[in-house]
Design an enzyme around this catalytic site. Structure first.
Site, PDB file in Angstrom:
ATOM      1  N   LYS A  91       6.430 -25.172  16.034  1.00 26.01           N
ATOM      2  CA  LYS A  91       7.094 -26.313  16.661  1.00 26.01           C
ATOM      3  C   LYS A  91       8.093 -25.826  17.721  1.00 26.01           C
ATOM      4  O   LYS A  91       8.085 -26.300  18.861  1.00 26.01           O
ATOM      5  CB  LYS A  91       7.807 -27.141  15.586  1.00 26.01           C
ATOM      6  CG  LYS A  91       8.446 -28.425  16.127  1.00 26.01           C
ATOM      7  CD  LYS A  91       9.363 -29.080  15.099  1.00 26.01           C
ATOM      8  CE  LYS A  91       8.618 -29.842  14.034  1.00 26.01           C
ATOM      9  NZ  LYS A  91       8.203 -31.198  14.488  1.00 26.01           N
ATOM     10  N   ARG A 100      14.906 -29.764  11.852  1.00 22.85           N
ATOM     11  CA  ARG A 100      13.545 -29.697  11.288  1.00 22.85           C
ATOM     12  C   ARG A 100      13.125 -28.250  11.069  1.00 22.85           C
ATOM     13  O   ARG A 100      13.500 -27.360  11.814  1.00 22.85           O
ATOM     14  CB  ARG A 100      12.535 -30.305  12.255  1.00 22.85           C
ATOM     15  CG  ARG A 100      12.587 -31.797  12.424  1.00 22.85           C
ATOM     16  CD  ARG A 100      11.443 -32.210  13.358  1.00 22.85           C
ATOM     17  NE  ARG A 100      11.245 -33.639  13.387  1.00 22.85           N
ATOM     18  CZ  ARG A 100      11.780 -34.465  14.309  1.00 22.85           C
ATOM     19  NH1 ARG A 100      12.548 -33.960  15.256  1.00 22.85           N
ATOM     20  NH2 ARG A 100      11.542 -35.763  14.262  1.00 22.85           N
ATOM     21  N   TYR A 110     -26.912  -6.196   8.959  1.00 25.17           N
ATOM     22  CA  TYR A 110     -27.166  -7.634   8.894  1.00 25.17           C
ATOM     23  C   TYR A 110     -26.561  -8.240   7.636  1.00 25.17           C
ATOM     24  O   TYR A 110     -26.229  -7.518   6.690  1.00 25.17           O
ATOM     25  CB  TYR A 110     -28.672  -7.945   8.954  1.00 25.17           C
ATOM     26  CG  TYR A 110     -29.431  -7.514   7.722  1.00 25.17           C
ATOM     27  CD1 TYR A 110     -29.515  -8.355   6.603  1.00 25.17           C
ATOM     28  CD2 TYR A 110     -30.066  -6.274   7.657  1.00 25.17           C
ATOM     29  CE1 TYR A 110     -30.198  -7.947   5.459  1.00 25.17           C
ATOM     30  CE2 TYR A 110     -30.737  -5.866   6.523  1.00 25.17           C
ATOM     31  CZ  TYR A 110     -30.801  -6.710   5.426  1.00 25.17           C
ATOM     32  OH  TYR A 110     -31.462  -6.312   4.293  1.00 25.17           O
ATOM     33  N   SER A 124     -29.752  -3.012   0.435  1.00 24.86           N
ATOM     34  CA  SER A 124     -29.303  -4.392   0.569  1.00 24.86           C
ATOM     35  C   SER A 124     -28.268  -4.608  -0.517  1.00 24.86           C
ATOM     36  O   SER A 124     -28.574  -4.478  -1.707  1.00 24.86           O
ATOM     37  CB  SER A 124     -30.486  -5.336   0.405  1.00 24.86           C
ATOM     38  OG  SER A 124     -30.045  -6.666   0.520  1.00 24.86           O
ATOM     39  N   CYS A 173     -27.141  -9.322   0.803  1.00 26.89           N
ATOM     40  CA  CYS A 173     -27.963 -10.490   0.509  1.00 26.89           C
ATOM     41  C   CYS A 173     -27.394 -11.324  -0.616  1.00 26.89           C
ATOM     42  O   CYS A 173     -28.092 -12.109  -1.216  1.00 26.89           O
ATOM     43  CB  CYS A 173     -29.400 -10.063   0.191  1.00 26.89           C
ATOM     44  SG  CYS A 173     -29.554  -9.138  -1.339  1.00 26.89           S
ATOM     45  N   MET A 203       8.134 -28.762   3.888  1.00 22.15           N
ATOM     46  CA  MET A 203       9.558 -28.432   3.950  1.00 22.15           C
ATOM     47  C   MET A 203      10.363 -29.615   4.458  1.00 22.15           C
ATOM     48  O   MET A 203       9.822 -30.665   4.783  1.00 22.15           O
ATOM     49  CB  MET A 203       9.744 -27.197   4.818  1.00 22.15           C
ATOM     50  CG  MET A 203       9.276 -25.939   4.069  1.00 22.15           C
ATOM     51  SD  MET A 203       9.533 -24.486   5.033  1.00 22.15           S
ATOM     52  CE  MET A 203       8.577 -24.878   6.472  1.00 22.15           C
ATOM     53  N   HIS A 228     -26.376 -21.004 -12.123  1.00 21.62           N
ATOM     54  CA  HIS A 228     -27.773 -21.078 -11.703  1.00 21.62           C
ATOM     55  C   HIS A 228     -28.004 -22.283 -10.801  1.00 21.62           C
ATOM     56  O   HIS A 228     -28.575 -22.169  -9.720  1.00 21.62           O
ATOM     57  CB  HIS A 228     -28.662 -21.159 -12.952  1.00 21.62           C
ATOM     58  CG  HIS A 228     -30.123 -21.280 -12.623  1.00 21.62           C
ATOM     59  ND1 HIS A 228     -30.773 -22.489 -12.580  1.00 21.62           N
ATOM     60  CD2 HIS A 228     -31.034 -20.343 -12.281  1.00 21.62           C
ATOM     61  CE1 HIS A 228     -32.037 -22.288 -12.250  1.00 21.62           C
ATOM     62  NE2 HIS A 228     -32.217 -20.988 -12.056  1.00 21.62           N
ATOM     63  N   GLY A 276       4.444 -31.236   5.801  1.00 22.18           N
ATOM     64  CA  GLY A 276       5.131 -31.968   4.732  1.00 22.18           C
ATOM     65  C   GLY A 276       5.685 -31.101   3.632  1.00 22.18           C
ATOM     66  O   GLY A 276       6.180 -31.586   2.614  1.00 22.18           O
ATOM     67  N   ARG A 308       0.848 -29.718  19.731  1.00 22.42           N
ATOM     68  CA  ARG A 308       0.196 -28.598  19.040  1.00 22.42           C
ATOM     69  C   ARG A 308      -1.307 -28.787  19.188  1.00 22.42           C
ATOM     70  O   ARG A 308      -1.770 -29.898  19.499  1.00 22.42           O
ATOM     71  CB  ARG A 308       0.605 -28.547  17.567  1.00 22.42           C
ATOM     72  CG  ARG A 308       0.291 -29.825  16.819  1.00 22.42           C
ATOM     73  CD  ARG A 308       0.786 -29.758  15.390  1.00 22.42           C
ATOM     74  NE  ARG A 308       0.638 -31.065  14.763  1.00 22.42           N
ATOM     75  CZ  ARG A 308       1.148 -31.386  13.597  1.00 22.42           C
ATOM     76  NH1 ARG A 308       1.876 -30.521  12.925  1.00 22.42           N
ATOM     77  NH2 ARG A 308       0.948 -32.578  13.093  1.00 22.42           N
TER      78      ARG A 308
END
Lengths: 885, 885
Positions: free
Chosen positions: B27, B97, B864, B777, B844, B108, B467, B106, B351
């Protein structure tokens, strides 16, 4: 100068020495050594192990210079023996034997009587004056050579021999005549030609090279490969080949052959022990067709055969002198082979003799007293694993036995008793003074009281580290586990052995925990002595080791046994076993069934005084030695029954609806209990449980400190920590209670709070965890399970296959897997010490009693190992070995 | 010069800048920036976050120089505003503030109207000419100050207000008069005195320091601590305090207050979107008592309230210009707050605006087209995790819904259907064209066909990686798991929700897989568009990323979906799912029940052609992209029924005695199936299974190569390897079959044989394993289970507690545990590459679709990641983020 490949021995001189085993193999090195120290050894030479390595490196060919070296050395033998290889008048015969660095008994090939052919056999006849002997030797040679060198099916020649005996109407080989043998040599050669299409080699040189190559070749035969795999012998070592002049113990009544030990290998007693046979070859002594005679009258009872001392007094006295020379020279008990050819004694082999555990100890202690060896050497002379047989009663080796099944040798000892099929029954029967064997398909923590009451345990399922096996070893109780051979029928209260024998409740059986054998009836046992030489040796052991040895013990009784075995503390006191006591399990179950904190606390309040008294008992026994107490570890469902019937029964006893109990059992069910809601996860979700336990520990300690002047530093251990935050939270809770109790009692005392390292993540983040933990105890059982992803309860279906097929060398639950699990132990030790240099490091898995694992712990710099009380002496000895080597 | 702790902004100049967020908070930094670029911001100053850090370091005291700095800056505000703090005639009022580095909405405290007392209130009356306004402001200040600074119970003052309204017979605050408010100020102060024993501070300076300290103090309130823990914000960051001149939007009809977004945050459309209220304070806009008015007519429908564009055209035009300035300056969509005091516009905040996934994409793409940002920035503007909502249909936000239970949001999507309680029923109903929701206590591999057939899955048990959850995510199917609220009764075919509603078979319900909500009836959904801006953005994404993204896919259908989502191959094709097909499971069971090799081979021969056709289908879909096929992994008991009833039924179907089947089920039972006889352990003990699978893979590939000209390099993956010898043995078997099939077809092709790294031991010995493996993998699901010793199926009983209590920050099954499991991934990658530099490395597990884990894989140098098809775009975007940052 070209590299030396061949090492001669003979005529009091030798190229080799006893310490050249790597190059010459054990047999070759000792033949050289015996020659050098003036013992009568038939001359010969050793082709070094390097030739074997070259042989396999160069596609089974030899170094160029080898042939000339062999030839030159052969001439030296001829010279010393005054005989000539291949000579028709006075031929030299040779033996060709393998000899590796490590003993590989019977694994590789040997050829005897080499050099015989139709010409030289005439020379032997002339020399020995015994045609029958000469042709017998000849046919033995052909037979052996065909088998070993030519790869001929044994059966074919054996069949010819049988045919000949049938034809001649005789039963024994000895009844065949010179002519028979001569004919058989012919038949053998014919069969070889017919079968293999080759002429049997008449040229002694060709015979020699054939035999040498066959011995090298036998290094890679399947038997040898398997043996090496089982005994961790690298293939690169190779074997040496020993070529030696033949001497014959079977050339007449002035000939003999024998084997002896310089001391009794069973008891260790310091007298000359051996057997011999007149007019016989070496193989006849072991073949068992003729009964061997004792070499002396030392232990010769009336009515036994005459001894060598009586029959061949001169040779015997010479042998006695050799015995003294050898013991002084080798400073160890020797296992020797000798042959007497026409009244002349020849030494064919000497090596350190194998011995039983009691013998090993007695010989080591005696030799120190005799000034032959020092204490270090004495300690190194006893193999730690040997002690196991010493620490439990064993079956009388002379007793008859009817083996009906075989399982895993899960916990040593030999016990007999009446068969029972439930823990309750075991307890009830034991109370009436009966000895019982508890037979279960598998055991669970609910069976603990029955296991305690029983003499031994037999299970049909589970491996070496199944519940039954682990608990039994902890109790020092005999156990045969995973005996899949037997079919247990609880309903019928019986089991059926593979041969169909049905064993009913009340029938007597005997278990041998050292072999896994199950026997019908009572087989007598022999017990052992832990004082005397044993105590002397263990005293030396403790002088040399630096690694401390603690025991895993859960009761005052176990604690006392542990101290008797020399434990320096308790490394693992499992508190859950205390929960299974009949009186307590009710309160534990009440706690589990409570839906709110208040209810659980009420139930725990009932357990508190009992746990306090447990800990007091243990602290009292341990007299100020450190005690590491692990807070509750198993999942709660282990405290509840699992079958419908048991649930209904318990519900009735507890006066709760069966549906409530069933619902709780279902709620607590886990797919993978090993990886479930247990250890510190319970302590975090039900902090009141650990609070009660910490209070019990501290109250017990404070009371003994205040009222009895004890000095106690309890070590509170939090299990199954995966993250430092778990430990931080539980440590904060525990410290609050510790401080409160200390303040209440107004005493001054220290306590340590630490953790098990039993999950890979804990090991990998040990630097973080050490910021909270004051000690680490490696729980290598669970660490092995998680590192391998291997449930020890389920591994029985494939782990034996893995071991049989060399996929793993050792059961990782028996000997610590140093490559994988050991890496985590090292990582955690380093990281832990980096954060907290004075952190105490120990190991409390089953591995704490395994010699190789103890050695690993020593070299990894741990402070202590902890193992079953009955394995404490093994661990102490292994620790000394590690420190000395 | 002393350190600067206070940063001024006002009059077109500022000490701070937008990039000083760490020091000034978000802020404060933006207030400074807006001031610098000439926007009308009420003057003020920011006390830096360093003061907060000092405050906590020094026992809640401030640096010595702070007071003078604050005082000097306060004078500057007075100068610019032409007012004086504490002045009776023209008093300056302040807002105080908090403002941290990261937004903590919200969490503080804030104090407004600071500086009011009995004297200055007169000045406000004089200035505003509105006594009621002045006393209303005064009482609001006292109320807020009492709550925030003095820690007074809110209820006491609230009660006085209620009393006053009752007394005056009014309902709304706005109906109270100036006299009422004035009296309430008195009453409030009296109550504070009575309750806290202190006088309400009249001195504005005292008020100011009280408020500043209260804001710093609120950094450590419980709400803030919890928020930080949940959002990984370090406590060391601290908050800044912003002290700013008050401006009032509630001083009359020429006053207003509002909030706006520079573009539509829901759709991303490029028009000015916002709401305002005439004569109101900021809190009124969000309080919802008055209906806010739109700021313009852009989307203003007939009948709606008049817009700011109409009511305050000048201010609106000024705001439009400011919007342009801000967007050009910040190059991002802004979320602004403004106040109009007596016709003068003030900016109170700007912001970067939060936005939905579609808006984020549209704004990013539009801004590139508008030349505001480059493609890299556009890619970084979209959070990978946001895409999840985009890739599944979602509930129409406007639709009504009756929520009856809430479970875990296990797999996203929103679906409706008729409730069924068994997989068979699901399949049967689906065949008749009905949409069904499969409700199970938990699912098992036997339910796969039902899960396939169902629209969505609801389970009562199991966590985010149970599962049901894993399989559903793999299928891209909506799933709510672990909904412990509901009691499922299979027998009655119903479930009961916590509010007592009973849902019977056939009743309609709706699941929201993104929230875990279960709703009665059918709730309408909205679907999404994967073309247009999404496609454009993803095209840019692929330009920047270096990490490849594959998908986990087991069927041709999944493979097709994966390719549509941009997968560059299949990283994990699980073959066991193929075994559950109704036709095949019979053959699989026949194999399992066979006692000999011959029987098993006969059964496997039936499966071979089916598996071959499976693989052909997948290869065909993937058109030459790499496909990694994992050989059979689950334990065999997963293919057999477990309940007595199911066993009897199957026995009847299979025409085998129930006892035979029961015996096999018992034999195969495992205590910890996760650590049991599965993966390569099956392949080693039953080599015929893997042989069949390898043959099927190779035949499929060879046929497509030979007949269809495909170019395929199959990657055969061996699961659960713990030691290199396991892999060596299985690789030898596999290579033999591969070569045989290749020779049979006479084709030329390559294939790779590699392994999963899913056990700690495999990771630790990756150097050895890489000597055999051509690719690794990382199976991070199982690796997480074993590294933590944590069963994902059982973790539901304590993992939520762990997360709620900050013991772990993230579910390690959702986001890779980089500290522990990640260490093993790095160790294995390094060791693997050391042995085989060109080894292919991928992941994987479920983690392949988690943005943080993808980033870890990128920085760890993997080649990958592989994830569920529906998460492929997320992984692609996360990979681009990782490459760009």
């Amino acid at each position: 100068m070209a590299q030396q490949y061949v090492y001669f021995f003979g005529g009091g001189k030798a190229d080799g020495r006893a310490d050249m085993k790597n190059l010459l193999g054990g047999k070759g090195a000792n033949l050289a050594e015996m020659t050098s120290i003036g013992l009568p050894v038939p001359p010969g030479f050793t082709i070094s192990t390097e030739v074997c390595t070259e042989f396999y490196k160069n596609d089974r060919t030899h170094p160029a210079s080898l042939a000339a070296e062999v030839s030159a050395n052969l001439r030296k033998i001829e010279e010393l023996m005054g005989k000539k290889f291949g000579d028709s008048g006075n031929p030299l015969l040779l033996s060709v034997r393998s000899g590796a660095r490590a003993s590989m008994p019977g694994m590789m090939d040997t050829v005897l009587n080499l050099g015989l052919n139709d010409t030289t056999v005439q020379g032997i006849i002339a020399q020995s004056g015994d045609e029958r002997f000469a042709y017998d030797a000849y046919r033995r040679f052909v037979q052996m050579y065909a088998d070993v060198v030519l790869g001929m099916e044994k059966d074919i020649l054996d069949h010819l021999l049988d045919q000949k005996k049938e034809e001649r109407g005789v039963y024994l080989d000895t009844d065949l005549t010179a002519a028979d043998w001569k004919d058989l040599v012919l038949q053998y050669k014919g069969a070889i030609k017919a079968e293999l299409g080759i002429d049997f080699p008449e040229d002694p040189e060709e015979q020699l090279w054939g035999a040498v190559n066959a011995v090298f070749g036998s290094w890679m035969n399947q038997r040898a490969i398997t043996y090496r795999k089982l005994n961790n012998i690298p293939a690169e070592w190779g074997t040496a080949v020993n070529v030696q002049a033949m001497v014959f113990g079977n050339m007449g009544q002035d000939c003999a052959t024998g084997v002896a030990f310089t001391r009794d290998p069973s008891t260790g007693e310091n007298y000359f022990y051996g057997e011999f046979l007149v007019n016989a070859q070496g193989e006849d002594v072991v073949a068992g067709i003729r009964t061997p005679q004792p070499i002396n009258r030392a232990k010769n009872k009336d009515g036994e055969l005459p001894s060598m001392e009586e029959v061949m007094p001169e040779c015997y006295q010479q042998l006695v002198r050799i015995r003294e020379t050898l013991e002084k020279h080798y400073r160890d008990m020797q296992d020797i082979e000798f042959t007497i050819e026409k009244g002349v004694l020849y030494m064919l082999q000497t090596r350190n003799g194998k011995r039983t555990a009691p013998a090993a100890i007695k010989i080591a202690v005696d030799m120190v007293n005799e000034g032959l060896i020092d204490k270090k050497t004495a300690v190194l002379r006893v193999e730690p694993s040997q002690l196991d047989q010493l620490l439990h009663p064993t079956l009388d080796p002379k007793a008859e036995r009817t083996i009906i099944a075989k399982g895993l040798p899960a916990s040593p000892g030999a016990v007999s008793g009446e068969v029972v099929f439930s823990a309750d029954e075991a307890e009830a029967e034991a109370k009436t003074g009966r000895k019982v064997i508890l037979v279960r398909i598998e055991t669970s923590p609910e069976d603990i009281h029955g296991m305690h009451a029983a003499q031994g345990i037999l299970t049909a399922r589970g491996g070496m580290t199944s519940h039954a096996a682990v608990v039994a070893r902890g109790m020092g109780k005999c156990c045969v586990a995973g005996c899949g051979d037997i079919k247990v029928d609880y309903a019928d209260e019986s089991f059926i052995a593979p041969n169909g024998v049905e064993v009913k409740k009340g029938d007597l059986i005997t278990l041998d925990g050292a072999t896994g054998e199950v026997m019908l009836g009572v087989v007598p046992t022999v017990s052992v002595q832990l004082t005397g030489d044993f105590a002397t040796l263990m005293g030396w052991v403790d002088q040399f080791r630096t690694l401390k040895v603690r025991a895993n013990a859960d009761t005052p009784h176990d604690a006392r046994v542990a101290r008797e075995f020399g434990a320096q503390g308790i490394g693992l006191c499992r508190t859950e076993h205390m929960f299974f006591d009949a009186e307590r399990i009710a309160a534990v179950r009440e706690m589990i069934l409570s839906d709110d904190l208040e209810g659980r606390q009420k139930a725990l309040a009932k357990i508190l005084p009992m746990q306090t008294s447990d800990f007091k008992g243990i602290f009292r026994e341990m007299k100020g030695l450190p005690v590491t107490i692990r807070l509750l570890d198993p999942p709660l469902h282990e405290f509840l029954p699992q079958t419908e019937k048991d649930i209904d029964e318990l519900a009735a006893t507890m006066r709760v609806p069966a549906s409530t109990l069933r619902h709780k059992v279902e709620y607590l069910h886990e797919f993978n209990p090993m990886l479930g809601h247990r250890g510190c996860r319970l302590g975090i979700t039900y902090p009141e449980i650990y609070d009660m336990q910490v209070r019990a520990i501290m109250v017990a300690a404070c009371e003994l400190i205040k009222n009895n002047g004890f000095s106690i530093v309890p070590e509170i251990m939090i299990p199954l920590v995966a993250t430092v935050r778990e430990l931080a939270l539980l440590k904060r809770n525990a410290v609050a209670i510790c401080e409160e109790v200390i303040a209440d009692y107004g005493v001054t005392m220290e306590y340590l709070i630490g953790t098990m390292i039993e999950l890979p993540r804990a090991a990998l983040t040990a630097d973080e965890i050490a910021s909270e933990a004051e000690f680490f105890s490696f729980g290598t059982n669970d660490l092995t399970q998680t590192t391998f992803g291997l449930s020890r309860d389920d591994a029985g279906k494939f782990l034996p296959f893995y071991m049989d097929n060399g996929i793993i060398e050792q059961d990782p639950f028996v000997s610590l897997d140093q490559t994988g699990v050991g890496q985590l132990v090292r990582i955690a030790s380093e990281k832990g010490r980096a954060t907290r240099p004075d952190i105490k490091l120990g190991i409390c898995g089953e591995h704490g009693g395994d010699p190789a694992s103890v050695c690993f712990c020593h070299t990894s710099g741990l402070d202590y190992v902890s193992c079953s009380p009955f394995r404490v002496p093994i661990a102490r000895l292994a620790a000394a070995h590690a420190a000395l080597s």
